[in-house]
Design a protein around this motif. Structure first.
Motif, short mmCIF file in Angstrom:
data_model
loop_
_atom_site.label_atom_id
_atom_site.label_comp_id
_atom_site.label_asym_id
_atom_site.label_seq_id
_atom_site.Cartn_x
_atom_site.Cartn_y
_atom_site.Cartn_z
N ASN A 59 0.70 -1.18 -0.10
CA ASN A 59 0.07 0.03 0.01
C ASN A 59 0.91 1.29 -0.21
OD1 ASN A 59 -2.15 2.03 0.21
ND2 ASN A 59 -3.04 1.02 1.80
N PRO A 60 0.77 2.19 -0.92
CA PRO A 60 1.84 3.15 -1.12
C PRO A 60 1.25 4.30 0.01
CG PRO A 60 0.03 3.38 -2.81
CD PRO A 60 0.04 1.88 -2.20
N PHE A 61 -0.05 4.21 0.71
CA PHE A 61 -0.19 5.26 1.62
C PHE A 61 0.40 5.30 2.70
CE2 PHE A 61 -3.20 6.54 4.83
CZ PHE A 61 -3.55 7.73 4.47
N TYR A 62 1.25 4.27 3.01
CA TYR A 62 2.33 3.97 4.29
C TYR A 62 3.47 4.77 3.98
CZ TYR A 62 -1.14 0.69 6.24
OH TYR A 62 -2.22 0.04 6.76
N GLN A 63 3.86 5.09 2.69
CA GLN A 63 5.07 5.70 2.34
C GLN A 63 6.50 5.35 3.34
OE1 GLN A 63 4.41 10.22 2.20
NE2 GLN A 63 2.24 9.65 2.74
N TRP A 64 6.74 4.02 2.84
CA TRP A 64 7.89 3.54 3.58
C TRP A 64 9.04 4.07 3.53
CZ3 TRP A 64 6.42 0.65 7.39
CH2 TRP A 64 5.11 -0.05 7.62
N ASP A 65 9.36 4.67 2.38
CA ASP A 65 10.60 5.47 2.05
C ASP A 65 10.54 6.77 3.05
OD1 ASP A 65 8.30 6.63 1.11
OD2 ASP A 65 9.60 7.81 -0.57
N ARG A 66 9.77 7.21 3.40
CA ARG A 66 9.49 8.45 4.35
C ARG A 66 9.59 7.78 5.87
NH1 ARG A 66 11.17 12.57 2.81
NH2 ARG A 66 10.17 13.91 4.67
N PHE A 67 8.99 6.59 6.06
CA PHE A 67 9.22 5.94 7.32
C PHE A 67 10.51 5.73 7.68
CE2 PHE A 67 9.99 1.82 9.59
CZ PHE A 67 9.34 2.02 10.70
N GLY A 68 11.50 5.28 6.66
CA GLY A 68 12.77 5.16 6.84
C GLY A 68 13.62 6.43 7.18
N TYR A 69 12.86 7.55 6.31
CA TYR A 69 13.82 8.61 6.70
C TYR A 69 13.56 9.05 8.08
CZ TYR A 69 14.42 13.86 6.65
OH TYR A 69 14.78 15.03 6.73
N ILE A 265 2.20 12.45 8.02
CA ILE A 265 1.55 11.92 9.14
C ILE A 265 1.61 10.63 9.35
CG2 ILE A 265 -0.76 11.96 10.38
CD1 ILE A 265 -1.28 14.86 9.34
N VAL A 266 1.24 9.99 8.37
CA VAL A 266 0.95 8.44 8.42
C VAL A 266 2.42 7.74 8.58
CG1 VAL A 266 0.54 6.36 7.41
CG2 VAL A 266 -0.98 8.35 7.07
N PRO A 267 3.47 8.15 7.87
CA PRO A 267 4.76 7.40 8.15
C PRO A 267 5.17 7.95 9.70
CG PRO A 267 4.83 8.49 6.20
CD PRO A 267 3.25 8.90 6.89
N LEU A 268 5.05 9.19 10.31
CA LEU A 268 5.37 9.46 11.39
C LEU A 268 4.85 8.64 12.52
CD1 LEU A 268 5.78 13.03 10.91
CD2 LEU A 268 7.47 11.66 11.62
N LEU A 269 3.45 8.24 12.37
CA LEU A 269 2.47 7.67 13.34
C LEU A 269 3.12 6.03 13.19
CD1 LEU A 269 -0.96 8.95 12.87
CD2 LEU A 269 0.47 9.20 14.86
#
Length: 327
Positions: A59-69, A265-269
Protein backbone atom coordinates in the motif's frame (compact mmCIF):
# COMPACT_ATOMS: atom_id res chain seq x y z
CA UNK A 1 6.55 -88.85 25.89
CA UNK A 2 4.72 -88.38 22.57
CA UNK A 3 1.12 -87.36 22.22
CA UNK A 4 -1.33 -90.10 21.35
CA UNK A 5 -2.87 -90.04 17.90
CA UNK A 6 -5.83 -87.67 17.56
CA UNK A 7 -4.91 -85.55 20.64
CA UNK A 8 -5.95 -81.88 20.43
CA UNK A 9 -3.25 -79.18 20.41
CA UNK A 10 -3.76 -76.41 23.06
CA UNK A 11 -4.01 -72.72 22.04
CA UNK A 12 -0.90 -71.86 24.08
CA UNK A 13 1.16 -74.28 22.01
CA UNK A 14 -0.39 -73.34 18.68
CA UNK A 15 2.05 -71.68 16.28
CA UNK A 16 1.39 -68.02 15.32
CA UNK A 17 -0.39 -67.39 12.04
CA UNK A 18 1.96 -67.00 9.13
CA UNK A 19 -0.30 -64.92 6.85
CA UNK A 20 0.87 -61.49 8.34
CA UNK A 21 4.57 -60.79 8.92
CA UNK A 22 5.47 -59.67 12.44
CA UNK A 23 7.52 -56.45 12.91
CA UNK A 24 9.12 -54.97 16.02
CA UNK A 25 6.92 -52.51 17.88
CA UNK A 26 9.46 -49.69 17.46
CA UNK A 27 9.34 -50.11 13.67
CA UNK A 28 5.58 -49.75 13.49
CA UNK A 29 4.31 -46.31 12.51
CA UNK A 30 1.85 -44.61 14.86
CA UNK A 31 -0.68 -42.48 13.00
CA UNK A 32 -1.68 -39.26 14.83
CA UNK A 33 -5.31 -38.43 15.45
CA UNK A 34 -6.88 -36.51 12.55
CA UNK A 35 -7.83 -32.94 13.47
CA UNK A 36 -9.39 -31.28 10.40
CA UNK A 37 -10.70 -28.30 12.37
CA UNK A 38 -7.21 -27.33 13.49
CA UNK A 39 -5.88 -27.50 9.93
CA UNK A 40 -8.77 -25.39 8.60
CA UNK A 41 -8.28 -22.75 11.30
CA UNK A 42 -4.53 -22.68 10.62
CA UNK A 43 -5.10 -22.20 6.89
CA UNK A 44 -7.60 -19.37 7.47
CA UNK A 45 -5.23 -17.58 9.86
CA UNK A 46 -2.30 -17.93 7.45
CA UNK A 47 -4.35 -16.55 4.56
CA UNK A 48 -5.53 -13.56 6.60
CA UNK A 49 -2.02 -12.88 7.92
CA UNK A 50 -0.57 -13.07 4.41
CA UNK A 51 -3.17 -10.63 3.10
CA UNK A 52 -2.47 -8.22 5.97
CA UNK A 53 1.31 -8.29 5.37
CA UNK A 54 0.80 -7.92 1.62
CA UNK A 55 -1.42 -4.87 2.09
CA UNK A 56 1.00 -3.39 4.61
CA UNK A 57 3.95 -3.71 2.24
CA UNK A 58 2.34 -2.82 -1.09
CA UNK A 59 0.00 0.00 0.00
CA UNK A 60 1.66 3.29 -1.09
CA UNK A 61 -0.34 5.17 1.54
CA UNK A 62 2.15 4.06 4.24
CA UNK A 63 5.08 5.74 2.40
CA UNK A 64 7.77 3.38 3.65
CA UNK A 65 10.52 5.53 2.16
CA UNK A 66 9.48 8.40 4.44
CA UNK A 67 9.18 5.94 7.30
CA UNK A 68 12.85 5.05 6.84
CA UNK A 69 13.75 8.72 6.71
CA UNK A 70 12.02 9.58 10.00
CA UNK A 71 12.78 6.41 11.99
CA UNK A 72 16.22 7.49 13.27
CA UNK A 73 15.89 11.25 13.02
CA UNK A 74 17.32 13.15 16.04
CA UNK A 75 13.90 14.61 16.87
CA UNK A 76 12.36 11.14 17.15
CA UNK A 77 15.29 9.79 19.15
CA UNK A 78 15.13 12.75 21.56
CA UNK A 79 11.46 12.00 22.11
CA UNK A 80 12.30 8.34 22.65
CA UNK A 81 14.81 9.29 25.37
CA UNK A 82 12.16 11.42 27.09
CA UNK A 83 9.76 8.46 27.00
CA UNK A 84 12.37 6.17 28.53
CA UNK A 85 13.25 8.74 31.20
CA UNK A 86 9.64 9.33 32.24
CA UNK A 87 8.94 5.59 32.22
CA UNK A 88 11.98 4.77 34.37
CA UNK A 89 11.28 7.43 37.01
CA UNK A 90 7.55 6.70 37.11
CA UNK A 91 8.06 2.94 37.36
CA UNK A 92 10.40 3.22 40.36
CA UNK A 93 8.39 5.90 42.17
CA UNK A 94 5.10 4.17 41.38
CA UNK A 95 6.35 0.87 42.79
CA UNK A 96 7.70 2.51 45.97
CA UNK A 97 4.45 4.39 46.46
CA UNK A 98 2.46 1.23 45.82
CA UNK A 99 4.45 -0.66 48.45
CA UNK A 100 3.77 2.04 51.05
CA UNK A 101 0.07 2.11 50.19
CA UNK A 102 -0.15 -1.69 50.34
CA UNK A 103 1.51 -1.81 53.76
CA UNK A 104 -0.84 0.94 54.97
CA UNK A 105 -3.82 -1.02 53.61
CA UNK A 106 -2.69 -4.10 55.55
CA UNK A 107 -1.93 -2.13 58.70
CA UNK A 108 -3.94 -2.44 61.90
CA UNK A 109 -4.36 1.34 62.04
CA UNK A 110 -7.84 2.30 60.84
CA UNK A 111 -6.57 5.73 59.76
CA UNK A 112 -3.83 4.28 57.53
CA UNK A 113 -6.25 1.73 56.06
CA UNK A 114 -8.85 4.41 55.33
CA UNK A 115 -6.37 6.84 53.75
CA UNK A 116 -4.85 4.09 51.60
CA UNK A 117 -8.25 2.86 50.46
CA UNK A 118 -9.40 6.39 49.57
CA UNK A 119 -6.18 7.06 47.63
CA UNK A 120 -6.48 3.86 45.61
CA UNK A 121 -10.18 4.43 44.99
CA UNK A 122 -9.63 8.02 43.84
CA UNK A 123 -6.68 7.54 41.50
CA UNK A 124 -8.12 4.40 39.94
CA UNK A 125 -11.28 6.34 39.19
CA UNK A 126 -9.70 9.51 37.75
CA UNK A 127 -8.29 9.22 34.19
CA UNK A 128 -4.57 9.82 33.85
CA UNK A 129 -5.05 12.70 31.41
CA UNK A 130 -7.18 14.51 34.01
CA UNK A 131 -4.46 14.10 36.64
CA UNK A 132 -1.80 15.45 34.28
CA UNK A 133 -3.89 18.45 33.23
CA UNK A 134 -4.76 19.23 36.85
CA UNK A 135 -1.07 19.19 37.85
CA UNK A 136 -0.17 21.26 34.80
CA UNK A 137 -2.55 23.99 36.01
CA UNK A 138 -1.76 23.48 39.68
CA UNK A 139 0.11 26.77 39.92
CA UNK A 140 -3.14 28.61 39.17
CA UNK A 141 -4.59 27.20 42.39
CA UNK A 142 -1.51 27.37 44.61
CA UNK A 143 1.19 29.83 43.58
CA UNK A 144 3.36 28.97 46.59
CA UNK A 145 3.66 25.82 48.68
CA UNK A 146 4.69 25.94 52.33
CA UNK A 147 5.51 23.48 55.10
CA UNK A 148 4.64 24.34 58.67
CA UNK A 149 2.02 24.02 61.39
CA UNK A 150 -1.57 23.66 60.10
CA UNK A 151 -3.44 26.95 60.61
CA UNK A 152 -0.18 28.34 62.02
CA UNK A 153 3.17 29.73 60.91
CA UNK A 154 5.04 28.25 57.95
CA UNK A 155 8.60 27.04 58.36
CA UNK A 156 9.55 27.58 54.71
CA UNK A 157 7.83 28.08 51.36
CA UNK A 158 8.77 27.89 47.69
CA UNK A 159 7.40 28.92 44.32
CA UNK A 160 5.51 26.00 42.77
CA UNK A 161 5.83 27.28 39.19
CA UNK A 162 9.64 27.19 39.33
CA UNK A 163 9.75 23.67 40.75
CA UNK A 164 7.09 22.09 38.52
CA UNK A 165 8.84 21.70 35.18
CA UNK A 166 7.22 19.75 32.38
CA UNK A 167 9.10 16.53 33.13
CA UNK A 168 8.43 16.87 36.89
CA UNK A 169 4.72 17.25 36.23
CA UNK A 170 4.75 14.20 33.95
CA UNK A 171 6.68 12.02 36.40
CA UNK A 172 4.65 13.10 39.44
CA UNK A 173 1.31 12.67 37.68
CA UNK A 174 2.09 9.24 36.26
CA UNK A 175 3.68 8.10 39.55
CA UNK A 176 0.61 9.12 41.55
CA UNK A 177 -1.61 7.28 39.09
CA UNK A 178 0.57 4.15 38.93
CA UNK A 179 0.93 3.95 42.71
CA UNK A 180 -2.77 3.16 43.04
CA UNK A 181 -2.46 0.15 40.72
CA UNK A 182 0.89 -0.94 42.12
CA UNK A 183 -0.62 -0.92 45.61
CA UNK A 184 -3.15 -3.57 44.59
CA UNK A 185 -0.43 -5.61 42.87
CA UNK A 186 1.74 -5.57 46.01
CA UNK A 187 -1.20 -6.23 48.33
CA UNK A 188 -2.34 -9.16 46.20
CA UNK A 189 1.19 -10.60 46.22
CA UNK A 190 1.44 -10.37 50.01
CA UNK A 191 -1.98 -11.96 50.48
CA UNK A 192 -0.99 -14.79 48.11
CA UNK A 193 1.57 -16.10 50.63
CA UNK A 194 0.18 -19.13 52.43
CA UNK A 195 -1.06 -18.42 55.95
CA UNK A 196 0.98 -21.35 57.21
CA UNK A 197 4.15 -19.38 56.48
CA UNK A 198 3.01 -16.64 58.87
CA UNK A 199 2.08 -19.19 61.52
CA UNK A 200 5.38 -21.04 61.21
CA UNK A 201 7.35 -17.79 61.51
CA UNK A 202 5.30 -16.73 64.53
CA UNK A 203 5.83 -20.16 66.15
CA UNK A 204 9.59 -19.63 65.87
CA UNK A 205 9.27 -16.34 67.74
CA UNK A 206 10.58 -14.22 64.87
CA UNK A 207 9.90 -10.45 65.02
CA UNK A 208 7.23 -9.10 62.70
CA UNK A 209 9.66 -7.05 60.67
CA UNK A 210 11.99 -10.01 60.20
CA UNK A 211 9.05 -12.23 59.21
CA UNK A 212 8.01 -9.80 56.50
CA UNK A 213 11.53 -9.09 55.22
CA UNK A 214 12.88 -12.63 55.13
CA UNK A 215 9.86 -14.92 54.75
CA UNK A 216 6.73 -13.18 53.48
CA UNK A 217 8.06 -10.60 51.02
CA UNK A 218 10.48 -12.90 49.12
CA UNK A 219 7.61 -15.31 48.47
CA UNK A 220 5.28 -12.45 47.53
CA UNK A 221 7.77 -11.28 44.90
CA UNK A 222 6.89 -14.36 42.82
CA UNK A 223 3.48 -12.79 42.26
CA UNK A 224 4.37 -9.09 42.50
CA UNK A 225 7.20 -8.76 39.98
CA UNK A 226 5.59 -10.49 36.95
CA UNK A 227 2.37 -8.56 37.47
CA UNK A 228 4.17 -5.25 37.87
CA UNK A 229 6.30 -5.88 34.79
CA UNK A 230 3.04 -6.46 32.94
CA UNK A 231 1.81 -3.12 34.29
CA UNK A 232 5.06 -1.53 33.12
CA UNK A 233 4.04 -2.30 29.54
CA UNK A 234 0.91 -0.24 30.03
CA UNK A 235 3.04 2.49 31.62
CA UNK A 236 5.18 2.78 28.47
CA UNK A 237 2.09 3.39 26.38
CA UNK A 238 0.61 5.70 29.01
CA UNK A 239 3.54 8.08 28.70
CA UNK A 240 2.13 9.17 25.33
CA UNK A 241 -0.30 11.37 27.29
CA UNK A 242 2.49 13.68 28.53
CA UNK A 243 2.30 15.36 25.13
CA UNK A 244 -0.76 17.18 26.45
CA UNK A 245 1.33 18.84 29.18
CA UNK A 246 3.80 20.26 26.62
CA UNK A 247 6.41 17.51 26.99
CA UNK A 248 7.71 16.19 23.68
CA UNK A 249 8.04 12.47 24.23
CA UNK A 250 8.05 9.91 21.39
CA UNK A 251 4.40 10.46 20.53
CA UNK A 252 4.74 14.22 21.02
CA UNK A 253 7.72 14.39 18.67
CA UNK A 254 5.79 12.44 16.01
CA UNK A 255 2.76 14.70 16.42
CA UNK A 256 4.89 17.85 16.26
CA UNK A 257 6.64 16.74 13.08
CA UNK A 258 3.28 15.71 11.63
CA UNK A 259 1.99 19.26 12.14
CA UNK A 260 5.05 20.65 10.38
CA UNK A 261 4.97 18.08 7.55
CA UNK A 262 1.28 17.22 6.99
CA UNK A 263 2.10 14.82 4.15
CA UNK A 264 4.13 12.61 6.49
CA UNK A 265 1.51 12.10 9.22
CA UNK A 266 1.01 8.40 8.47
CA UNK A 267 4.75 7.54 8.26
CA UNK A 268 5.37 9.43 11.51
CA UNK A 269 2.56 7.56 13.26
CA UNK A 270 4.03 4.30 11.97
CA UNK A 271 7.44 5.34 13.33
CA UNK A 272 5.94 5.92 16.79
CA UNK A 273 4.03 2.63 16.56
CA UNK A 274 7.13 0.61 15.68
CA UNK A 275 9.15 2.19 18.48
CA UNK A 276 6.39 1.39 20.99
CA UNK A 277 6.33 -2.18 19.67
CA UNK A 278 10.10 -2.44 20.17
CA UNK A 279 9.93 -1.10 23.72
CA UNK A 280 7.04 -3.34 24.76
CA UNK A 281 8.71 -6.35 23.12
CA UNK A 282 11.87 -5.79 25.16
CA UNK A 283 9.83 -5.50 28.35
CA UNK A 284 7.87 -8.65 27.40
CA UNK A 285 11.12 -10.60 27.03
CA UNK A 286 12.25 -9.33 30.44
CA UNK A 287 8.86 -10.30 31.88
CA UNK A 288 9.23 -13.87 30.57
CA UNK A 289 12.61 -14.38 32.22
CA UNK A 290 11.49 -12.72 35.46
CA UNK A 291 8.46 -15.02 35.65
CA UNK A 292 10.67 -17.99 34.86
CA UNK A 293 13.15 -17.02 37.58
CA UNK A 294 10.53 -16.65 40.29
CA UNK A 295 8.77 -19.84 39.21
CA UNK A 296 11.62 -21.86 40.71
CA UNK A 297 10.30 -24.03 43.48
CA UNK A 298 6.67 -23.38 42.54
CA UNK A 299 6.57 -25.67 39.47
CA UNK A 300 8.06 -29.09 38.83
CA UNK A 301 9.86 -27.93 35.70
CA UNK A 302 10.62 -24.44 34.43
CA UNK A 303 9.05 -23.37 31.11
CA UNK A 304 11.55 -23.68 28.24
CA UNK A 305 13.16 -20.56 26.84
CA UNK A 306 12.69 -19.70 23.13
CA UNK A 307 16.18 -21.07 22.40
CA UNK A 308 15.37 -24.31 24.20
CA UNK A 309 12.10 -24.60 22.28
CA UNK A 310 14.02 -24.18 19.02
CA UNK A 311 16.48 -26.89 19.99
CA UNK A 312 13.66 -29.27 20.96
CA UNK A 313 11.89 -28.59 17.65
CA UNK A 314 15.09 -29.33 15.69
CA UNK A 315 15.67 -32.53 17.68
CA UNK A 316 12.09 -33.71 17.10
CA UNK A 317 12.38 -32.94 13.40
CA UNK A 318 15.59 -34.95 13.10
CA UNK A 319 14.06 -37.91 14.95
CA UNK A 320 11.00 -37.81 12.69
CA UNK A 321 13.18 -37.76 9.56
CA UNK A 322 15.14 -40.76 10.84
CA UNK A 323 11.95 -42.71 11.53
CA UNK A 324 10.61 -41.93 8.08
CA UNK A 325 13.90 -43.06 6.51
CA UNK A 326 13.91 -46.29 8.53
CA UNK A 327 10.39 -47.14 7.38
Amino acid sequence: MSEPPGAAVSLAEAPPPTDTPSRPLAAQRVLPLRRPGRWIATAVVLVLATQFVHGLVTNPFYQWDRFGYWFLRPTILDGLLVTLEVTAYSAVLGLLGGMLLALARLSRSPVLRAVSWIYVWAFRSIPLIVVLLFLYNFSALYRTLSVGVPFGPAFFSFDESKLATDIVIAVVGISLHESAYAAEVVRGGILSVDQGQHEAAAALGLPKGYQFKRIVFPQALRSIIPNYVNQLIGLIKGTSLVFYVSLLDLFGAAQSMGSTYPGDIVPLLMVATVWYLILTSVVSVVQFYVERYYARGATRSLPPTPLQKLRLAITDLRARVRREAAV
